[in-house]
Design a protein around this motif. Structure first.
Motif, mmCIF file in Angstrom:
data_model
loop_
_atom_site.group_PDB
_atom_site.id
_atom_site.type_symbol
_atom_site.label_atom_id
_atom_site.label_comp_id
_atom_site.label_asym_id
_atom_site.label_seq_id
_atom_site.Cartn_x
_atom_site.Cartn_y
_atom_site.Cartn_z
ATOM 1 N N MET A 119 0.825 -1.206 0.000
ATOM 2 C CA MET A 119 0.000 0.000 0.000
ATOM 3 C C MET A 119 0.861 1.260 0.000
ATOM 4 O O MET A 119 0.565 2.235 -0.704
ATOM 5 N N SER A 122 2.751 1.373 -3.615
ATOM 6 C CA SER A 122 1.885 1.380 -4.802
ATOM 7 C C SER A 122 0.801 2.444 -4.768
ATOM 8 O O SER A 122 0.299 2.845 -5.821
ATOM 9 N N CYS A 123 0.424 2.897 -3.574
ATOM 10 C CA CYS A 123 -0.693 3.834 -3.457
ATOM 11 C C CYS A 123 -0.293 5.138 -2.763
ATOM 12 O O CYS A 123 -0.370 6.206 -3.353
ATOM 13 N N THR A 145 -1.425 8.014 -12.547
ATOM 14 C CA THR A 145 -0.887 6.794 -11.959
ATOM 15 C C THR A 145 -1.382 5.598 -12.758
ATOM 16 O O THR A 145 -2.271 5.722 -13.600
ATOM 17 N N SER A 147 -3.007 1.752 -12.852
ATOM 18 C CA SER A 147 -3.804 0.774 -12.128
ATOM 19 C C SER A 147 -3.897 -0.515 -12.943
ATOM 20 O O SER A 147 -3.082 -0.779 -13.824
ATOM 21 N N LYS A 165 -4.763 -1.644 -5.566
ATOM 22 C CA LYS A 165 -5.102 -0.830 -6.740
ATOM 23 C C LYS A 165 -6.497 -0.216 -6.607
ATOM 24 O O LYS A 165 -6.748 0.880 -7.126
ATOM 25 N N LEU A 168 -5.945 2.794 -4.750
ATOM 26 C CA LEU A 168 -5.308 3.786 -5.615
ATOM 27 C C LEU A 168 -6.343 4.487 -6.491
ATOM 28 O O LEU A 168 -6.326 5.721 -6.624
ATOM 29 N N SER A 171 -8.302 6.845 -4.463
ATOM 30 C CA SER A 171 -7.477 8.021 -4.168
ATOM 31 C C SER A 171 -7.487 9.008 -5.326
ATOM 32 O O SER A 171 -7.513 10.226 -5.112
#
Length: 257
Positions: A119, A122-123, A145, A147, A165, A168, A171
């Motif tokens: 997390m 990647s996020c 970004t 995904s 993801k 993400l 977000s």
């Protein structure tokens, strides 16, 4: 005024450069071709011999080590943008990681440490980079970004990266709402399976590639150049009214369910 799809005069940071097969390189190549000026970030010192020749192909773009877990390295990347241009028009975040044991196991068996690491890299690193980019985007900008469809549907062997993801993509929507009044647009690109070094860590990935080529409406796999051209469009003025969405670049594979 520049032509809508021209990126002449635009400046940006591309992170996650690993080798000539990486999505980050496909994006950087398309952005450079459209006229953008770049700074490139790569994640590990051992990668330098592989990425240095790529930077030379991209107008000798500055190349900086940026392990996203290292706040000083991340800050230095955006500090270089401030020093070089005094502004920033776009950011490409193409960074993801999960420990192999957690990636290959069941979600319910994932370790706390592995999940938090996945997390973070990647996020949350996208959020941290957005915060650093924001003050440089006085005239607006674009944050992108990467995904994958496993954020929305269960994909065999994608494991904890699915929930990561999904976070993400959520977000992206929240960041788009928060930064929109400043003229900053936020996007996720969701490519179909691409034979990158990172993707090779997914179990039975060759089978996933084969099935994608057979099942996608276009009957072909996407390339890093397909992804890059989409990124260049989203950065361009032609996409100035688009934000907060996940754009699929997968030959329509996602409509198959």
């Amino acid at each position: 005024m520049n032509q809508p799809h021209s990126l002449k005069g635009k400046t940006g940071v591309v992170t996650g450069l690993a080798n000539a097969d990486s999505i980050a390189f496909g994006c950087a190549r398309a952005l450079h071709r459209a006229g953008a000026d770049l700074i490139l970030g790569y994640g590990h010192p051992k990668g330098e011999p592989h990425v240095r020749p790529l930077a030379e192909q991209l107008g000798d773009a500055p190349l900086l080590l940026c392990d996203v877990r290292d706040d000083a390295q991340t800050a230095a990347l955006f500090g270089a943008a401030a020093e070089r241009w005094g502004k920033l028009d776009f950011l490409i975040h193409s960074v993801a990681f999960a420990p192999r044991d957690d990636l290959h196991g069941r979600v319910v068996d994932s370790s706390r440490e592995g999940f938090l690491l996945a997390m973070d890299i990647s996020c949350h690193s996208f959020m941290r980079m957005a915060k650093l980019a924001e003050p440089l985007m006085q005239d607006g900008g674009c944050l992108i970004t990467m995904s994958y469809h496993g954020a929305e549907k269960v994909i065999d062997n994608y494991g904890i990266m699915g929930p990561v993801k999904a976070a993400l993509e959520s977000s992206v929507r929240y960041m788009a709402a928060e930064l929109g009044p400043e003229g900053i647009r936020v996007h996720a690109i969701s490519p179909g399976p691409v034979a990158t070094r990172a993707a090779s860590g997914i179990r039975d990935f060759d089978q996933l590639l084969a099935e994608a080529g057979e099942r996608s409406p276009t009957r072909r796999l996407v390339s890093i150049d397909d992804i890059g051209e989409t990124a260049a469009f989203l950065v361009s003025d032609a996409a100035r009214s688009i934000t907060g969405v996940t754009t699929y670049v997968d030959g329509g594979l996602h409509i198959r369910g």
